[in-house]
Design a protein around this motif. Structure first.
Motif, short mmCIF file in Angstrom:
data_model
loop_
_atom_site.label_atom_id
_atom_site.label_comp_id
_atom_site.label_asym_id
_atom_site.label_seq_id
_atom_site.Cartn_x
_atom_site.Cartn_y
_atom_site.Cartn_z
N ALA A 43 0.33 -1.44 -0.35
CA ALA A 43 0.02 -0.58 0.07
C ALA A 43 0.74 1.50 -0.05
O ALA A 43 0.77 1.92 -0.43
N ILE A 49 3.08 1.87 -3.69
CA ILE A 49 1.21 2.41 -4.56
C ILE A 49 1.12 3.54 -4.37
O ILE A 49 1.15 4.64 -4.77
N ALA A 50 1.29 4.50 -3.07
CA ALA A 50 0.81 5.75 -2.91
C ALA A 50 1.61 6.30 -3.31
O ALA A 50 1.40 8.05 -2.95
N LYS A 76 0.03 4.89 -10.00
CA LYS A 76 -0.70 3.90 -9.05
C LYS A 76 -1.95 3.36 -9.37
O LYS A 76 -2.40 2.48 -9.07
N LEU A 131 -3.28 -0.29 -8.45
CA LEU A 131 -4.46 -0.03 -8.18
C LEU A 131 -5.39 -1.20 -8.70
O LEU A 131 -5.95 -2.50 -7.90
N VAL A 178 -4.78 -4.15 2.01
CA VAL A 178 -4.32 -3.15 0.71
C VAL A 178 -4.83 -1.89 0.52
O VAL A 178 -4.89 -1.03 0.76
N TYR A 185 -3.69 1.22 1.45
CA TYR A 185 -3.57 2.80 0.87
C TYR A 185 -4.11 3.73 0.50
O TYR A 185 -3.93 5.34 0.66
N GLU A 243 -2.40 7.42 1.30
CA GLU A 243 -2.54 7.96 -0.59
C GLU A 243 -3.03 9.37 0.69
O GLU A 243 -2.48 10.69 -0.23
#
Lengths: 276, 321
Positions: free
Chosen positions: A84, A87-88, A94, A98, A162, A166, A170
């Motif tokens: 997470a 990805i953030a 991203k 996702l 996740v 996330y 984020e």
């Protein structure tokens, strides 16, 4: 305005009453009835089904189920948090990551669980490959054990960890991480003192979303565990099918619900204390 | 006194864009030094390069003669007050202030508690210690941010537009307090701002940046009265450009009669007279078409639209670029 609100809420209220509250009431009624000869229920009223829950055999199964769910949730957290975080911070890419996280939902969970069986069984892809390479002499016992069940649960529910984690990461202001570093915190100190505490709402939500379905899971333990490790989901399912003991199955179901609710209350109370 | 910071040929490119172009700057010990310029001029990039949030494309940063670039932010003895303060929302004001002392290389110092208390006392937030940032006003948040940095006794305190998040009424008051605070602690403040009035009022020295390049460095007085470039002249305050010569509106006068030969004067027509209370802005136009604004006292008579007048100024008040 209030009338409008009432009308807007009516459909969901109706759905909850008809599809949730009513079955739950029926289930509650079952728990104090006697089993019928061919399934179903009959009189007289009894508390016998509730008393049986205290049987060490069933308590053991419940304990083991809580253990499997807790271990799976823990592994999901350990794997899901870094993912997470990655990805953030992936910038423009991203959305692609996702997309990849939710991609498995496009096929049925059953099909994906079968796919794991093909991978893990004695003549499966992994064992065949290792045998062919001469790494092993005999197939490794990858399927039909505790590890396979946990693997299946982690695989199935990782996205539920996740996504909420996330969502909190984020929103994390990058200036806070710069401030931590500026004030002398090394990356792992910033992680422990700033990132993790601020991600707690997501970590709690993700843990709940993973723990609850893991506790009640019956498909994964059944297929990947091969019925060898009986968990509470399989136990309940058995009561309504093979064992034809609906009242005890109902008591088990509500017992598991009670355990989940007690755990949830604890979490919610703790969450209420912190400023989110 | 020596120099705290030296920037040598500091350059930063973002992709193909040049954010900062060979900046040479020396910042003396114990001063309140401002980097002034419009948005995109490179002032924030300069601060981020000194703090270590970005690495320069070329050039070096020296802190008391030691090379700083290449070090991580937590390895640099400089501290930053962020534009929106960047207080940790899950920690109390006191925990925010303690954060740096807990994580610095030597660990929590023996006199840590005393230093935290002294910083909170100095910034008048001693009674706000147990509050979370969400329970603090804008001014209080700023004080916590200042205390959080100052408690570490950094060699330079970097302030990124710290007044811009405050409401305008508070800004002037905080400006005065900030200056007094800097005098009191004696730490060099590097202050980033786009507000010329802010820079003039509190700086010992100002560096004006434009499009990634240094325009001029000097005291507020030098920059305002003897700007070296047209940009610096215009950014520090309004200028009348009259046949290539710059004159500040407050140095420009208007008269009904033609003044004597000891001053410079030109015939003009009044286009508008704006009453501002403490002064009047007389907007005139010369025969050449150039607009000239004179900021005059209301005791100097009244001027009507369309009137033929003479604008005049002393040669010594011209901005010699």
């Amino acid at each position: 305005m209030n009338r409008l609100r009432a009308w807007c809420l009516a459909p969901s209220a109706a759905v909850l009453v008809v599809l949730f509250l009513a079955p739950l009431t029926i289930l509650l009624a079952y728990t104090v009835l006697t089993r019928g000869a061919y399934g179903g229920t009959s009189l007289p009223w009894t508390v016998e089904n509730w008393a049986r829950l205290a049987d060490p055999l069933y308590l053991g199964i419940l304990g083991r189920s809580v253990g499997v769910a807790a271990v799976s949730t823990g592994i999901c957290l350990v794997l899901g948090f870094p993912l997470a975080l990655f990805i953030a911070r992936a910038g423009r890419r991203k959305h692609w990551y996702l997309y990849l996280v939710i991609l498995p939902f496009w096929t049925s969970f059953l099909v994906r669980t079968y796919a794991w069986m093909f991978l893990l069984r004695d003549t499966g892809l992994i064992n065949s490959a290792l045998l062919a390479l001469g790494v092993i002499e005999e197939p490794l016992p990858l399927l039909y054990n505790y590890g396979a069940v946990v693997l299946g649960l982690v695989y199935g529910y990782l996205p539920f960890m996740v996504l909420p984690v996330y969502a909190t990461l984020e929103r994390l202001d990058p200036a806070l991480l710069e401030a931590a570093s500026d004030l002398g915190a090394r990356p792992w100190q910033a992680l422990r003192r700033v990132i993790v505490p601020l991600a707690m709402p997501g970590i709690r939500a993700g843990s709940i979303l993973v723990f609850i379905p893991c506790l009640g899971a019956y498909l994964t333990p059944d297929l990947l565990g091969g019925g060898k490790t009986i968990l509470v989901g399989t136990l309940i399912q058995n009561q309504f099918t093979n064992a034809r003991d609906w009242p005890f199955g109902a008591a088990l179901s509500l017992g598991v619900m009670a355990v989940v609710m007690v755990l949830l209350m604890g979490l919610i109370r703790r969450q209420g204390e912190g400023v989110l | 006194m020596g120099n705290v910071l030296e920037l040598r040929g500091l350059t930063k490119h973002f992709q193909e864009q040049v954010a900062l172009d060979r900046l040479e700057l020396t910042i003396p010990e114990g001063e309140l030094f401002s980097l002034l310029g419009p948005s995109g001029c490179g002032k924030t990039t300069t601060l981020r390069l000194i703090a270590g949030f970005e690495e320069p494309t070329a050039g070096e940063v020296y802190l008391h003669g030691r090379r700083l670039d290449g070090l991580r932010p937590y390895e640099r003895n400089v501290s930053t007050v962020f534009q929106n303060y960047a207080l940790f929302p899950h920690l109390t004001a006191r925990e925010n202030i303690e954060f740096g002392l807990r994580h610095r290389a030597g660990g929590w110092p023996g006199d840590g508690a005393r230093r935290v208390a002294a910083a909170m006392e100095m910034l008048q937030i001693a009674d706000k210690g147990e509050r979370k940032p969400a329970q603090l006003s804008g001014g209080e948040k700023q004080r916590v941010a200042l205390a959080r940095s100052l408690v570490l006794e950094p060699e330079v305190l970097l302030l990124d537009e710290p007044l811009s998040a405050l409401d305008p009424n508070l800004r002037k008051q905080v400006r005065t307090e900030l200056k007094a605070l800097q005098r009191r602690v004696g730490i060099t403040f590097l202050f980033i701002t786009h507000d010329q009035e802010e820079a003039l009022s509190l700086s010992d020295r100002i560096a004006v940046l434009n499009a990634g390049r240094l325009e001029q460095v000097g005291t507020p007085r030098e920059l305002y009265l003897r700007p070296k470039t047209r940009f610096a002249a215009g950014f520090l305050g309004p200028v009348n450009w009259i046949q290539g010569v710059g004159v500040r509106p407050e140095a420009t006068q208007v008269a009904h009669e033609r003044p004597g030969a000891e001053v410079r004067s030109l015939a003009a027509t009044v286009e508008n007279a704006v009453f501002l209370g403490n002064c009047i802005h007389v907007e005139t136009r010369l025969a050449t078409g150039e607009a000239v604004v004179a900021e005059v006292s209301r005791f100097n008579g009244t001027f009507e639209r369309g009137e033929r007048v003479h604008v005049w100024w002393r040669e010594g008040d011209e901005l010699a670029l």
